[in-house]
Design a protein around this motif. Sequence first.
Motif, PDB file in Angstrom:
ATOM      1  N   HIS A   8       0.820  -1.215   0.000  1.00  0.00           N
ATOM      2  CA  HIS A   8       0.000   0.000   0.000  1.00  0.00           C
ATOM      3  C   HIS A   8       0.856   1.268   0.000  1.00  0.00           C
ATOM      4  O   HIS A   8       0.344   2.355   0.241  1.00  0.00           O
ATOM      5  CB  HIS A   8      -0.976  -0.009   1.178  1.00  0.00           C
ATOM      6  N   THR A   9       2.139   1.137  -0.277  1.00  0.00           N
ATOM      7  CA  THR A   9       3.013   2.296  -0.414  1.00  0.00           C
ATOM      8  C   THR A   9       3.442   2.418  -1.872  1.00  0.00           C
ATOM      9  O   THR A   9       3.468   1.430  -2.617  1.00  0.00           O
ATOM     10  CB  THR A   9       4.266   2.175   0.464  1.00  0.00           C
ATOM     11  N   ARG A  10       3.783   3.606  -2.288  1.00  0.00           N
ATOM     12  CA  ARG A  10       4.244   3.835  -3.658  1.00  0.00           C
ATOM     13  C   ARG A  10       5.549   3.078  -3.862  1.00  0.00           C
ATOM     14  O   ARG A  10       6.464   3.166  -3.051  1.00  0.00           O
ATOM     15  CB  ARG A  10       4.449   5.328  -3.870  1.00  0.00           C
ATOM     16  N   HIS A  11       5.648   2.326  -4.963  1.00  0.00           N
ATOM     17  CA  HIS A  11       6.853   1.542  -5.229  1.00  0.00           C
ATOM     18  C   HIS A  11       6.937   1.201  -6.719  1.00  0.00           C
ATOM     19  O   HIS A  11       6.004   1.451  -7.481  1.00  0.00           O
ATOM     20  CB  HIS A  11       6.862   0.263  -4.389  1.00  0.00           C
ATOM     21  N   LEU A  37       5.150   1.534 -12.146  1.00  0.00           N
ATOM     22  CA  LEU A  37       5.090   2.456 -11.019  1.00  0.00           C
ATOM     23  C   LEU A  37       3.736   2.219 -10.372  1.00  0.00           C
ATOM     24  O   LEU A  37       2.694   2.429 -11.002  1.00  0.00           O
ATOM     25  CB  LEU A  37       5.209   3.904 -11.486  1.00  0.00           C
ATOM     26  N   VAL A  38       3.731   1.731  -9.132  1.00  0.00           N
ATOM     27  CA  VAL A  38       2.496   1.392  -8.426  1.00  0.00           C
ATOM     28  C   VAL A  38       2.256   2.445  -7.343  1.00  0.00           C
ATOM     29  O   VAL A  38       3.121   2.679  -6.495  1.00  0.00           O
ATOM     30  CB  VAL A  38       2.576  -0.021  -7.803  1.00  0.00           C
ATOM     31  N   GLU A  39       1.085   3.054  -7.402  1.00  0.00           N
ATOM     32  CA  GLU A  39       0.706   4.071  -6.416  1.00  0.00           C
ATOM     33  C   GLU A  39       0.142   3.396  -5.164  1.00  0.00           C
ATOM     34  O   GLU A  39      -0.245   2.223  -5.196  1.00  0.00           O
ATOM     35  CB  GLU A  39      -0.324   5.029  -7.015  1.00  0.00           C
ATOM     36  N   ALA A  40       0.060   4.128  -4.080  1.00  0.00           N
ATOM     37  CA  ALA A  40      -0.424   3.589  -2.807  1.00  0.00           C
ATOM     38  C   ALA A  40      -1.850   3.047  -2.909  1.00  0.00           C
ATOM     39  O   ALA A  40      -2.209   2.105  -2.206  1.00  0.00           O
ATOM     40  CB  ALA A  40      -0.340   4.653  -1.719  1.00  0.00           C
ATOM     41  N   ASP A  41      -2.653   3.610  -3.830  1.00  0.00           N
ATOM     42  CA  ASP A  41      -4.039   3.154  -3.972  1.00  0.00           C
ATOM     43  C   ASP A  41      -4.171   1.963  -4.919  1.00  0.00           C
ATOM     44  O   ASP A  41      -5.272   1.501  -5.196  1.00  0.00           O
ATOM     45  CB  ASP A  41      -4.938   4.294  -4.435  1.00  0.00           C
ATOM     46  N   PRO A  70      11.167   2.108  -3.281  1.00  0.00           N
ATOM     47  CA  PRO A  70      11.543   0.690  -3.157  1.00  0.00           C
ATOM     48  C   PRO A  70      11.143  -0.068  -4.420  1.00  0.00           C
ATOM     49  O   PRO A  70      10.257   0.348  -5.172  1.00  0.00           O
ATOM     50  CB  PRO A  70      10.741   0.217  -1.950  1.00  0.00           C
ATOM     51  N   LEU A  71      11.810  -1.189  -4.632  1.00  0.00           N
ATOM     52  CA  LEU A  71      11.614  -2.008  -5.823  1.00  0.00           C
ATOM     53  C   LEU A  71      11.232  -3.422  -5.411  1.00  0.00           C
ATOM     54  O   LEU A  71      11.867  -4.016  -4.545  1.00  0.00           O
ATOM     55  CB  LEU A  71      12.901  -2.035  -6.646  1.00  0.00           C
ATOM     56  N   ILE A  72      10.175  -3.946  -6.022  1.00  0.00           N
ATOM     57  CA  ILE A  72       9.748  -5.317  -5.813  1.00  0.00           C
ATOM     58  C   ILE A  72       9.910  -6.064  -7.134  1.00  0.00           C
ATOM     59  O   ILE A  72       9.408  -5.624  -8.166  1.00  0.00           O
ATOM     60  CB  ILE A  72       8.269  -5.383  -5.377  1.00  0.00           C
ATOM     61  N   ASP A  73      10.611  -7.192  -7.105  1.00  0.00           N
ATOM     62  CA  ASP A  73      10.778  -8.025  -8.293  1.00  0.00           C
ATOM     63  C   ASP A  73       9.781  -9.164  -8.201  1.00  0.00           C
ATOM     64  O   ASP A  73       9.968 -10.117  -7.441  1.00  0.00           O
ATOM     65  CB  ASP A  73      12.207  -8.560  -8.384  1.00  0.00           C
TER      66      ASP A  73
END
Length: 79
Positions: A8-11, A37-41, A70-73
């Motif tokens: 739920h955080t921008r990442h 780019l994923v927004e908190a919503d 932050p980066l999620i793979d």
Amino acid sequence: MSNVVPLHTRHLEIDAGVISDAENPADIGQDLFMILLVEADGAYSMLWGGRSRPAASRVAGELAADFGLPLIDKTGGLQ
């Protein structure tokens, strides 16, 4: 300290899929790596797409540093 990023955080995310529809029939069935780019919503935008896993990793690292995110793979290290 944990490397877990709350979703739920921008990442940024690296994700992968297979092309299932394309103007060029030769593209169908090819791997596609995407940087999102994923927004908190939960809304997201694709920032980059390509067929190379190493290129996706490099570009994602650069973008994460530039944006300070932050980066999620999500590919699980797919090659």
